[in-house]
Design an enzyme around this catalytic site. Structure first.
Site, PDB file in Angstrom:
ATOM      1  N   HIS A 121      29.357  63.740  17.362  1.00 17.28           N
ATOM      2  CA  HIS A 121      28.305  62.892  16.813  1.00 17.28           C
ATOM      3  C   HIS A 121      26.920  63.521  17.027  1.00 17.28           C
ATOM      4  O   HIS A 121      26.807  64.720  17.279  1.00 17.28           O
ATOM      5  CB  HIS A 121      28.413  61.483  17.366  1.00 17.28           C
ATOM      6  CG  HIS A 121      29.824  60.960  17.321  1.00 17.28           C
ATOM      7  ND1 HIS A 121      30.455  60.603  16.155  1.00 17.28           N
ATOM      8  CD2 HIS A 121      30.756  60.800  18.311  1.00 17.28           C
ATOM      9  CE1 HIS A 121      31.700  60.226  16.408  1.00 17.28           C
ATOM     10  NE2 HIS A 121      31.920  60.338  17.706  1.00 17.28           N
TER      11      HIS A 121
ATOM     12  N   GLU B 275      27.858  57.433  23.077  1.00 18.99           N
ATOM     13  CA  GLU B 275      28.774  58.567  23.121  1.00 18.99           C
ATOM     14  C   GLU B 275      28.045  59.866  22.792  1.00 18.99           C
ATOM     15  O   GLU B 275      28.318  60.910  23.396  1.00 18.99           O
ATOM     16  CB  GLU B 275      29.921  58.355  22.133  1.00 18.99           C
ATOM     17  CG  GLU B 275      30.927  59.496  22.111  1.00 18.99           C
ATOM     18  CD  GLU B 275      31.956  59.368  21.019  1.00 18.99           C
ATOM     19  OE1 GLU B 275      32.819  60.276  20.907  1.00 18.99           O
ATOM     20  OE2 GLU B 275      31.916  58.380  20.259  1.00 18.99           O
TER      21      GLU B 275
ATOM     22  N   GLU C 133      39.019  63.671  24.347  1.00 19.87           N
ATOM     23  CA  GLU C 133      38.545  62.295  24.532  1.00 19.87           C
ATOM     24  C   GLU C 133      38.541  62.039  26.037  1.00 19.87           C
ATOM     25  O   GLU C 133      39.589  61.844  26.655  1.00 19.87           O
ATOM     26  CB  GLU C 133      39.470  61.312  23.820  1.00 19.87           C
ATOM     27  CG  GLU C 133      39.493  61.435  22.317  1.00 19.87           C
ATOM     28  CD  GLU C 133      38.281  60.800  21.646  1.00 19.87           C
ATOM     29  OE1 GLU C 133      37.427  60.223  22.354  1.00 19.87           O
ATOM     30  OE2 GLU C 133      38.192  60.873  20.404  1.00 19.87           O
TER      31      GLU C 133
ATOM     32  N   HIS D  49      34.300  64.413  23.161  1.00 20.22           N
ATOM     33  CA  HIS D  49      34.192  63.023  22.712  1.00 20.22           C
ATOM     34  C   HIS D  49      34.491  62.059  23.857  1.00 20.22           C
ATOM     35  O   HIS D  49      34.918  62.452  24.943  1.00 20.22           O
ATOM     36  CB  HIS D  49      35.190  62.749  21.583  1.00 20.22           C
ATOM     37  CG  HIS D  49      34.815  63.367  20.281  1.00 20.22           C
ATOM     38  ND1 HIS D  49      34.082  62.723  19.327  1.00 20.22           N
ATOM     39  CD2 HIS D  49      35.085  64.598  19.778  1.00 20.22           C
ATOM     40  CE1 HIS D  49      33.905  63.517  18.283  1.00 20.22           C
ATOM     41  NE2 HIS D  49      34.509  64.662  18.535  1.00 20.22           N
TER      42      HIS D  49
END
Length: 297
Positions: A87, A124, A261, A179
């Protein structure tokens, strides 16, 4: 979080379990050695805030560290690692742009998403940049040339196709996309997303499936040992490894690549770890050790 705010369904886990990865870690020590929904197109790279294509900036001097100082000689000298911070903090202000559809090889998805956050508002995108900076420093200390797909130096993105292209153009020996997930309370732990065998359109992961699985298993083993976190209890059958075919950043990669993740930002216990500076350093160390183990063979 790979690119939806909803958790992905549990998918088939690779037969490589974290226990096996940890065994490999032990042998190496003994001397035997994120996108939740993707989206990118064949559109030309978007310029950064300074008008320079991120692909061009990512191709800067291979002999200098992020600080501009010469890289030290080390076990990873001559190797190139691309780190992909999931992101972008600016995505929230550019929803129209990030919602544009791009080609992910086997279909089309949005350019990017805003990512998730903790219930207290720790985004995040901030987490991924912080961990990526720590990971870069650790790898550079071992002599690796490290490039980031972005450093919050552009208004939004890059789109997922461009993220893949940056790693491909760098001819990276390994790419790690950082992430954190956004799942339900009670869903805890980390998992590493591996590329499925995909062939169609502009995507062909056949050459990288095996090497990416090796990279992912090593990262999972070291991540578990260094952070003390357990493999996900809701994705990957508790192996810490999950295989997906719906992420453009993986589908379009021509070099070994995985998503990590690091935990579930929506679970209070995981969130306490993800917001801890000392734990984020451990997360970066676990990833760095896994990448180093993979590159050393």
């Amino acid at each position: 979080m790979p690119y939806d705010d909803s958790p992905p369904p549990t998918r088939r886990a690779r037969p490589l379990a974290v226990a096996a990865a940890l065994a490999a870690v032990s042998l190496t020590a003994a001397g035997c050695g994120g996108e939740q929904s993707d989206r990118p197109d064949a559109a030309p790279p978007r310029p950064g805030a300074d008008g320079v294509s991120p692909s061009a900036s990512a191709s800067a001097s291979a002999s200098a560290s992020a600080s501009g100082k010469p890289l030290p000689k080390g076990p990873l000298t001559g190797r190139t690692v691309v780190i992909d911070p999931g992101h972008n903090p600016g995505n929230r202000d550019h929803t129209r742009e990030i919602n544009e559809q791009v080609d992910m090889g086997t279909g089309r998805k949005e350019c990017d998403t805003t990512g998730t956050s903790t219930n207290d508002g720790y985004a995040e995108a901030r987490f991924t940049l912080d961990v990526s900076h720590r990971l870069r420093a650790l790898l550079e200390a071992e002599g690796a040339r490290v490039r980031l797909t972005h450093d919050a130096d552009r208004p939004f993105g890059p789109c997922v196709d461009e993220r893949a292209r940056i790693g491909n153009e760098a001819k990276a020996d390994a790419v790690v996309s950082v992430h954190a997930d956004g799942s339900a309370v009670g869903n805890r732990g980390f998992h590493v997303i591996l590329p499925a065998r995909v062939k169609g359109g502009g995507a062909d992961t056949t050459p990288i499936v095996k090497s990416s699985a090796d990279l992912g298993a090593r990262i999972a083993g070291h991540f578990a040992r260094t952070t003390g976190s357990a493999p996900s209890n809701y994705v990957g059958g508790k192996t810490g490894l999950d295989t997906r075919d719906d992420l453009g950043g993986l589908n379009l990669s021509t070099v070994p690549k995985v998503f990590v993740e690091c935990g579930n930002m929506r679970d209070p216990e995981d969130a306490a770890l993800l917001t801890s500076e000392s734990w984020r350093q451990k997360a970066a160390q676990g990833m760095a050790d896994g990448v180093s183990s993979y590159l050393k063979g």
